[in-house]
Scaffold this active site. Structure first.
Site, PDB file in Angstrom:
ATOM      1  N   LYS A   1       0.604  -1.382  -0.137  1.00  0.00           N
ATOM      2  CA  LYS A   1      -0.352  -0.186   0.197  1.00  0.00           C
ATOM      3  C   LYS A   1       1.089   1.204   0.163  1.00  0.00           C
ATOM      4  O   LYS A   1       0.514   2.090   0.011  1.00  0.00           O
ATOM      5  CB  LYS A   1      -1.288   0.064   1.826  1.00  0.00           C
ATOM      6  CG  LYS A   1      -1.584  -1.125   1.848  1.00  0.00           C
ATOM      7  CD  LYS A   1      -2.531  -0.750   2.861  1.00  0.00           C
ATOM      8  CE  LYS A   1      -2.978  -2.493   3.312  1.00  0.00           C
ATOM      9  NZ  LYS A   1      -3.891  -1.971   4.485  1.00  0.00           N
ATOM     10  N   GLY A   2       2.345   0.993   0.187  1.00  0.00           N
ATOM     11  CA  GLY A   2       3.075   2.190   0.590  1.00  0.00           C
ATOM     12  C   GLY A   2       2.757   2.948  -0.400  1.00  0.00           C
ATOM     13  O   GLY A   2       3.487   4.636  -0.733  1.00  0.00           O
TER      14      GLY A   2
ATOM     15  N   GLU B   1       7.803   2.246  -6.745  1.00  0.00           N
ATOM     16  CA  GLU B   1       8.281   1.507  -5.167  1.00  0.00           C
ATOM     17  C   GLU B   1       7.832   3.063  -4.018  1.00  0.00           C
ATOM     18  O   GLU B   1       8.647   3.945  -4.666  1.00  0.00           O
ATOM     19  CB  GLU B   1       9.116   0.971  -4.497  1.00  0.00           C
ATOM     20  CG  GLU B   1       9.451   0.129  -4.483  1.00  0.00           C
ATOM     21  CD  GLU B   1       8.417  -0.545  -3.285  1.00  0.00           C
ATOM     22  OE1 GLU B   1       7.722   0.239  -2.433  1.00  0.00           O
ATOM     23  OE2 GLU B   1       8.256  -1.660  -2.505  1.00  0.00           O
TER      24      GLU B   1
ATOM     25  N   ASP C   1      14.616   0.066   1.454  1.00  0.00           N
ATOM     26  CA  ASP C   1      15.343  -0.179   2.614  1.00  0.00           C
ATOM     27  C   ASP C   1      16.268  -1.107   2.305  1.00  0.00           C
ATOM     28  O   ASP C   1      18.001  -0.877   1.752  1.00  0.00           O
ATOM     29  CB  ASP C   1      14.355  -0.554   3.946  1.00  0.00           C
ATOM     30  CG  ASP C   1      14.975  -0.591   5.015  1.00  0.00           C
ATOM     31  OD1 ASP C   1      16.114  -0.011   5.329  1.00  0.00           O
ATOM     32  OD2 ASP C   1      14.144  -0.278   6.495  1.00  0.00           O
TER      33      ASP C   1
ATOM     34  N   LYS D   1      16.426   4.797   1.760  1.00  0.00           N
ATOM     35  CA  LYS D   1      17.629   4.596   3.072  1.00  0.00           C
ATOM     36  C   LYS D   1      18.881   4.864   2.526  1.00  0.00           C
ATOM     37  O   LYS D   1      19.613   3.539   2.231  1.00  0.00           O
ATOM     38  CB  LYS D   1      17.065   3.854   3.552  1.00  0.00           C
ATOM     39  CG  LYS D   1      15.638   3.973   3.987  1.00  0.00           C
ATOM     40  CD  LYS D   1      15.062   4.356   5.545  1.00  0.00           C
ATOM     41  CE  LYS D   1      13.897   4.166   5.629  1.00  0.00           C
ATOM     42  NZ  LYS D   1      13.737   3.688   6.757  1.00  0.00           N
TER      43      LYS D   1
ATOM     44  N   PHE E   1      13.698   4.861  10.301  1.00  0.00           N
ATOM     45  CA  PHE E   1      11.578   4.626  10.053  1.00  0.00           C
ATOM     46  C   PHE E   1      11.029   5.841  10.140  1.00  0.00           C
ATOM     47  O   PHE E   1      11.134   6.965  10.631  1.00  0.00           O
ATOM     48  CB  PHE E   1      11.371   4.232  11.383  1.00  0.00           C
ATOM     49  CG  PHE E   1      10.418   3.318  10.856  1.00  0.00           C
ATOM     50  CD1 PHE E   1      10.333   2.058   9.925  1.00  0.00           C
ATOM     51  CD2 PHE E   1       8.941   3.470  10.810  1.00  0.00           C
ATOM     52  CE1 PHE E   1       9.120   1.865   9.472  1.00  0.00           C
ATOM     53  CE2 PHE E   1       7.815   2.620  10.443  1.00  0.00           C
ATOM     54  CZ  PHE E   1       8.000   2.089   9.649  1.00  0.00           C
ATOM     55  N   VAL E   2      10.440   6.465   8.974  1.00  0.00           N
ATOM     56  CA  VAL E   2       9.437   7.157   8.631  1.00  0.00           C
ATOM     57  C   VAL E   2       8.671   6.865   8.289  1.00  0.00           C
ATOM     58  O   VAL E   2       7.931   6.162   7.959  1.00  0.00           O
ATOM     59  CB  VAL E   2      10.626   8.413   7.042  1.00  0.00           C
ATOM     60  CG1 VAL E   2      11.603   8.666   7.566  1.00  0.00           C
ATOM     61  CG2 VAL E   2      10.643   7.464   5.793  1.00  0.00           C
TER      62      VAL E   2
ATOM     63  N   ASP F   1       3.399   4.111   6.776  1.00  0.00           N
ATOM     64  CA  ASP F   1       2.928   3.278   7.395  1.00  0.00           C
ATOM     65  C   ASP F   1       3.485   2.638   9.076  1.00  0.00           C
ATOM     66  O   ASP F   1       5.218   2.552   8.816  1.00  0.00           O
ATOM     67  CB  ASP F   1       1.619   2.432   7.270  1.00  0.00           C
ATOM     68  CG  ASP F   1       2.098   1.071   6.995  1.00  0.00           C
ATOM     69  OD1 ASP F   1       2.847   1.049   6.028  1.00  0.00           O
ATOM     70  OD2 ASP F   1       1.984   0.495   7.820  1.00  0.00           O
TER      71      ASP F   1
ATOM     72  N   ARG G   1      -0.431   6.789   6.707  1.00  0.00           N
ATOM     73  CA  ARG G   1      -0.329   7.258   5.345  1.00  0.00           C
ATOM     74  C   ARG G   1      -1.298   8.712   5.161  1.00  0.00           C
ATOM     75  O   ARG G   1      -1.208   9.249   3.949  1.00  0.00           O
ATOM     76  CB  ARG G   1      -1.027   5.678   4.858  1.00  0.00           C
ATOM     77  CG  ARG G   1      -0.528   4.333   4.535  1.00  0.00           C
ATOM     78  CD  ARG G   1      -0.992   3.183   3.996  1.00  0.00           C
ATOM     79  NE  ARG G   1      -0.788   1.914   4.717  1.00  0.00           N
ATOM     80  CZ  ARG G   1       0.478   1.440   4.451  1.00  0.00           C
ATOM     81  NH1 ARG G   1       1.696   1.987   3.513  1.00  0.00           N
ATOM     82  NH2 ARG G   1       0.387   0.230   4.707  1.00  0.00           N
TER      83      ARG G   1
HETATM   84  P1  IMP Z   1      12.853  -3.475   2.332  1.00  0.00           P
HETATM   85  O1  IMP Z   1      12.598  -4.932   1.526  1.00  0.00           O
HETATM   86  O2  IMP Z   1      13.703  -3.421   3.906  1.00  0.00           O
HETATM   87  O3  IMP Z   1      13.785  -2.314   1.241  1.00  0.00           O
HETATM   88  O4  IMP Z   1      11.754  -2.205   2.786  1.00  0.00           O
HETATM   89  C1  IMP Z   1      10.776  -2.392   1.716  1.00  0.00           C
HETATM   90  C2  IMP Z   1       9.417  -1.597   2.555  1.00  0.00           C
HETATM   91  O5  IMP Z   1       8.925  -2.143   3.358  1.00  0.00           O
HETATM   92  C3  IMP Z   1       8.768  -0.340   1.467  1.00  0.00           C
HETATM   93  O6  IMP Z   1       8.240  -1.162   0.590  1.00  0.00           O
HETATM   94  C4  IMP Z   1       7.783  -0.648   2.982  1.00  0.00           C
HETATM   95  O7  IMP Z   1       6.987  -0.803   2.620  1.00  0.00           O
HETATM   96  C5  IMP Z   1       8.846  -1.116   3.684  1.00  0.00           C
HETATM   97  N1  IMP Z   1       9.296  -0.214   4.615  1.00  0.00           N
HETATM   98  C6  IMP Z   1      10.495   0.172   4.814  1.00  0.00           C
HETATM   99  N2  IMP Z   1      11.079   1.614   5.649  1.00  0.00           N
HETATM  100  C7  IMP Z   1      10.090   2.035   6.302  1.00  0.00           C
HETATM  101  C8  IMP Z   1      10.410   2.942   6.832  1.00  0.00           C
HETATM  102  O8  IMP Z   1      11.129   3.845   6.727  1.00  0.00           O
HETATM  103  N3  IMP Z   1       9.208   3.498   6.926  1.00  0.00           N
HETATM  104  C9  IMP Z   1       7.560   2.487   6.734  1.00  0.00           C
HETATM  105  N4  IMP Z   1       7.338   1.423   5.550  1.00  0.00           N
HETATM  106  C10 IMP Z   1       8.629   0.805   5.138  1.00  0.00           C
HETATM  107 MG    MG Z   2       5.985  -0.547   0.509  1.00  0.00          MG
END
Ligand code: IMP
Ligand code: MG
Length: 189
Positions: free
Chosen positions: A55-56, A111, A115, A143, A164-165, A171, A177
């Site tokens: 949903k992000g 996206e 992270d 990030k 974390f944001v 969310d 959101r």
């Molecule tokens: P990754 O797999 O660690 O790159 O994380 C990616 C997913 O984690 C993103 O699509 C977000 O949905 C969630 N995410 C990562 N960091 C944050 C944050 O700071 N706030 C909220 N959601 C996050």
């Molecule tokens: Mg996401």
């Protein structure tokens, strides 16, 4: 875009859990317009299929698609990698798959944030196996220094510190959101 809404600087109803503004609503708006212009140039003559990762990325997708001056198509998929925590589990689950065929399409994944990069890595392999003509990524946030998987991102809105944001689609336990800006989260997850 409601960059002058009451959420902009105050978000009084959320303020007790919000830290610093990481990206203001105005900055988001301006950067999304720039990204839209760039995508319009890069994909002139071969409009992409925008794939929103729910949903992000929903706020970003909604604004970005309207900043692109091409007959784009859109589709949505939902993945879950976090559960309720604020750090990735590394396990990605497809919650909703795409409706359209990717064969021969120029696909642009939209996206919210990269992270660890695990989610995107998984998505690239998953979508790449369906024979798109091209597969690129437009991420609103990257990030800094967090990637466990090397990523080549064609478009990035902002590089941000690893805190974390929340806001603008992002969310914590499904909340915040609906903020127009992006903030650090200082409440209890
Ligand atoms: P990754 O797999 O660690 O790159 O994380 C990616 C997913 O984690 C993103 O699509 C977000 O949905 C969630 N995410 C990562 N960091 C944050 C944050 O700071 N706030 C909220 N959601 C996050
Ligand atoms: Mg996401």
């Amino acid at each position: 875009m409601s960059q002058h809404s009451s959420h902009d600087f105050t978000a009084h109803w959320a303020q007790h859990e919000l830290g610093d503004v990481v990206v203001s609503a105005k900055e988001v708006h301006e950067r999304v317009c720039e990204l839209g212009e760039q995508i319009t140039k890069d994909y002139a003559g071969h409009p992409p299929l925008l794939v929103c990762v729910l949903k992000g990325a929903v706020n970003f997708m909604s604004d970005l698609m309207r900043a692109i001056e091409l007959p784009v198509e859109v589709d949505f998929m939902a993945v879950s990698s976090y559960g309720a925590a604020t750090k990735t589990s590394g396990v990605v689950r497809i919650v909703k798959d795409l409706d359209v065929d990717l064969e021969g399409r120029d696909v642009l994944i939209v996206e919210d944030v990269v992270d660890s990069g695990l989610t995107l890595n998984y998505l690239r392999q998953y979508l790449g196996s369906r024979n798109p003509k091209s597969l690129e990524v437009c991420a609103l946030l990257l990030k800094e220094g967090e990637q466990r998987v090397e990523q080549s991102l064609k478009y990035v809105g902002f590089s941000i510190p690893s805190d974390f944001v929340v806001g603008y689609g992002l969310d914590v336990n499904e909340r915040y959101r609906n903020l127009d800006g992006i903030y650090t989260f200082i409440g209890k997850p």
